[in-house]
Scaffold this motif. Structure first.
Motif, short mmCIF file in Angstrom:
data_model
loop_
_atom_site.label_atom_id
_atom_site.label_comp_id
_atom_site.label_asym_id
_atom_site.label_seq_id
_atom_site.Cartn_x
_atom_site.Cartn_y
_atom_site.Cartn_z
N PRO A 102 0.83 -1.21 0.00
CA PRO A 102 0.00 0.00 0.00
C PRO A 102 0.87 1.25 0.00
O PRO A 102 1.87 1.35 0.70
N GLY A 103 0.47 2.22 -0.82
CA GLY A 103 1.18 3.48 -0.87
C GLY A 103 2.29 3.56 -1.90
O GLY A 103 2.78 4.65 -2.20
N MET A 104 2.71 2.44 -2.47
CA MET A 104 3.74 2.46 -3.49
C MET A 104 3.13 2.85 -4.84
O MET A 104 2.06 2.34 -5.22
N GLN A 105 3.80 3.73 -5.56
CA GLN A 105 3.38 4.10 -6.90
C GLN A 105 4.05 3.14 -7.89
O GLN A 105 5.27 3.20 -8.11
N VAL A 106 3.27 2.22 -8.45
CA VAL A 106 3.79 1.20 -9.35
C VAL A 106 2.99 1.25 -10.65
O VAL A 106 1.80 0.94 -10.66
N ARG A 107 3.64 1.65 -11.74
CA ARG A 107 2.98 1.75 -13.04
C ARG A 107 3.79 1.00 -14.08
O ARG A 107 5.03 1.08 -14.11
N LYS A 108 3.10 0.28 -14.96
CA LYS A 108 3.76 -0.42 -16.06
C LYS A 108 3.75 0.47 -17.30
O LYS A 108 2.70 0.97 -17.71
N LEU A 109 4.93 0.64 -17.91
CA LEU A 109 4.99 1.36 -19.17
C LEU A 109 4.65 0.43 -20.33
O LEU A 109 3.98 0.81 -21.28
#
Length: 669
Positions: A102-109
């Motif tokens: 929770p709270g981690m910014q994780v985005r796939k390009l």
């Protein structure tokens, strides 16, 4: 505007002094061992704790204080992702595992590349999150960040992942202003078996891994592991090109844990990773200077050797010496790079009556050669840099079992900005046995990367004019002062964790556009003259209503606000806010069948995308003592979507992230 950073091929010489340090330390440790032959034996290794055990026990962590301590005694926003939760969730990489935090910014390009950080807007080349494996930094010196696709640690060998949301620079060094991720692998005593794992799915042609472990003499042990995998491309890109994000990976890893005596132990570790992956890039046409889409195949080789000596001087004092050598080499359409780095760290922990005293010194040397190309060139004649320094930290038990005060400072000198200092003060108040309140005020430092200091990068222009991003050797280190406040409540079946933060940064990197008199050349010059205010909070509730059911609900909010000098623009991100809601559940239907469900909502304008929600479901079947089968579905319900749409990412073209399914068989014998 965030820019790709990296460099080109390198031929270099290197410093190899760490062998001498290891020899000197070994001699000293053996001498002390003889003098303290009757001292207490080293602590037993911690067992791996599953998700349920987290609810019932006070798990011990190392990342927040750089020594072993109870999580409840930690004056920081820390989250522990255990081995069992990683395995039960069905994730296939460290980057994907961080979607569980929770709270981690994780985005796939795309299917290979990730943008990950904490308490900030994530980018492909985020440089404020420090990432380590077993306490050893693995960052890329070119942009001071991490290529997440190159972290290929076998998940079955990970004991836990400790995540600190917030500044960790005092203990771990610069560029940890947004957080620390420490991937802690299992002691080889816990992997003295053989393992074979194969997987295939809609986005994975095949994935095959193995591990061989066993005993050595004198209560020592070893393991060797490795694997290969091949993945498919997505069906749709964000631009005119077809998706080109297929990939191949291969890795080999080895570790030995040697007990030289009851009080002296040696860890030796080796990693080698090779990746070969496709990507679509947005480059400048060398004739028109307009944006043109390019299909590229890039490769990356990463090798690291690490050794660590731990010596227990007495029941109240121990020391550690760690040395590593790493080599990184990358090849992309617009640059090639290679870095050679030597790291040496020494640390001592001592208990003096009721005061815990920790201190350490460190040295790092990086050798680099930058091959100039049509897209990258050098400004300054920089082919290496080093930094060295140390830290001290005191923990005072002012009121036994009630109130602790922690103060300390790290001072380091680097080749780019000279001496930098990171002071910190924290407190932990335990008014009752199940309640704790903590707070902190600290200063973190972000040192300029090679790109920002030494390179000029050519980018595309909407006006058909030659445009360059120009680094500067006059930029200063970014300094951020963070104030944090947290609360924890813990019962056997309920745990509540809340933290608030406010960070004010100065000397923030910005870009200043300039056009020549004939309007034929544009430069974006790096300056360190901006200010940035970030504030928000995280809240997590763990609840185990039944013995076979564990649940977790998390919420986080982050606001990101620039104060820019006139005539400048943001270099990384822009004024925005981000919100995340996460719900997780692990359910044991029977002793042989387990289900994991994760539902995540991502909201906010920081990534120039629509808000989206994803559902990940995994079923795990223990067929017998040796064989396990699992089936996992990712990105369900919402359908294909773009997770990273920032056009300011100068080169990378994102692809649509699609629903996928993976079947996996694991045999242990």
């Amino acid at each position: 505007m965030e820019i790709t950073r990296a460099m080109n091929s390198l031929r270099s010489k290197h410093h190899h002094y760490f062998a001498m340090f290891m020899l000197v330390f070994s001699s000293q440790a053996i001498f002390f061992n003889q003098a303290h032959a009757e001292s207490e034996a080293v602590f037993d290794d911690l067992p791996s704790l599953d998700f349920d055990s987290l609810m019932a026990a006070d798990i011990q962590v190392t990342s927040a204080m750089k020594r072993l301590q109870n999580k409840s005694d930690t004056a920081a926003s820390i989250y522990v992702l255990t081995h069992n939760e990683i395995i039960q969730s069905g994730v296939t990489s460290v980057a994907q595992a961080l979607t569980l935090v929770p709270g981690m910014q994780v985005r796939k390009l795309d299917n290979n590349q990730w943008a990950i950080t904490s308490r900030s807007t994530a980018g492909r080349h985020s440089s404020k999150l420090l990432v380590m494996i077993d306490g050893q930094s693995i960052y890329n010196p070119g942009f001071a960040g991490v290529y997440w696709e190159a972290i290929n640690v076998p998940l079955y060998d990970i004991d836990r992942i400790e995540v600190i949301r917030g500044q960790g620079g005092l203990l771990w060094g610069s560029n940890a202003t947004n957080g620390v991720v420490n991937i802690i692998t299992k002691h080889t005593m816990d992997t003295r078996d053989n393992l074979v794992q194969v997987a295939t799915g809609t986005k994975q042609d095949y994935k095959a891994d193995f591990r061989v472990g066993g005993d050595l003499s004198n209560y020592s042990s070893f393991r060797v592991s490795g694997g290969i995998e091949k993945s498919d491309a997505a069906n749709k890109s964000d631009r005119e090109l077809s998706a080109n994000d297929d990939g191949k990976k291969q890795n080999i890893n080895a570790r030995g844990d040697i007990n030289i005596s009851d009080d002296l132990s040696l860890l030796a570790q080796f990693w080698y990773n090779n990746i070969d992956m496709g990507q679509n890039l947005r480059l400048a046409d060398l004739n028109t200077n307009l944006a043109t889409a390019v299909v590229d195949q890039y490769s990356l080789d990463y090798l690291q050797l690490m050794t660590r000596l731990d010596y227990r001087l007495s029941s109240d004092s121990n020391q550690m010496l760690q040395a590593s050598f790493s080599s990184q080499r990358g090849d992309q359409a617009y640059y090639r790079d290679r870095f050679l780095t030597t790291d040496i760290d020494y640390q001592m922990n001592t208990l003096i009556k009721n005061t815990q005293f920790d201190w350490g010194i460190n040295y790092r040397y990086t050798d680099v050669f930058i091959e100039e190309s049509d897209y990258f060139s050098n400004i300054s004649n920089v082919n290496h840099y080093d930094h060295f320094g140390g830290f001290v930290q005191f923990q005072f038990n002012l009121v036994p079992d009630k109130f602790k005060l922690i103060v300390g400072n790290r001072s380091e000198r680097n080749s780019f900005t000279g001496w930098e200092h990171q002071p910190m003060v924290r407190f932990l108040w335990t008014p009752a046995s199940r309640h704790s309140i903590w707070g902190a005020v600290s200063q973190g430092v972000r040192i300029p990367s090679f790109l920002e200091y030494n390179n000029m990068a050519r980018i595309h222009s909407a006006y058909g004019i030659r445009t360059d991003i120009v680094g500067s050797n006059d930029i200063d280190a970014e300094k951020s002062v963070s104030k944090e406040l947290g609360y924890r409540y813990s019962l056997s079946d309920v745990e509540v964790d809340v933290s608030l933060f406010h960070t004010k940064a100065r000397n923030v990197l910005v870009i200043e556009p300039n056009v020549n008199d004939t309007f034929t050349y544009i430069t974006y010059n790096f300056l360190s003259e901006g200010e940035l205010t970030t504030y928000g909070g995280e809240a997590t509730v763990h609840w185990r209503p039944y013995q076979r059911l564990s649940t977790e609900l998390g919420y986080s909010f982050t606001s990101y606000q620039y104060d820019l000098p006139e005539g400048t623009e943001e270099a990384i991100g822009y004024d925005s806010s981000m919100r995340q809601i996460m719900a997780k559940a692990n359910f044991e239907l029977t002793n042989d069948h387990q289900f994991s469900v994760i539902y995540r909502i991502e909201d906010g304008e920081a990534y120039d995308t629509r808000d989206y929600a994803v559902l990940d479901v995994s079923w795990r079947w223990q067929v017998n003592e040796m064989l396990t089968f699992s089936l996992t579905g990712n990105n369900l319900l919402y359908g294909k979507h773009i997770e990273y749409g920032n056009s300011g990412e100068a080169y990378t073209i994102a692809t649509y992230i699609e629903p996928s399914y993976l079947a996996q068989i694991t045999a242990t014998f």
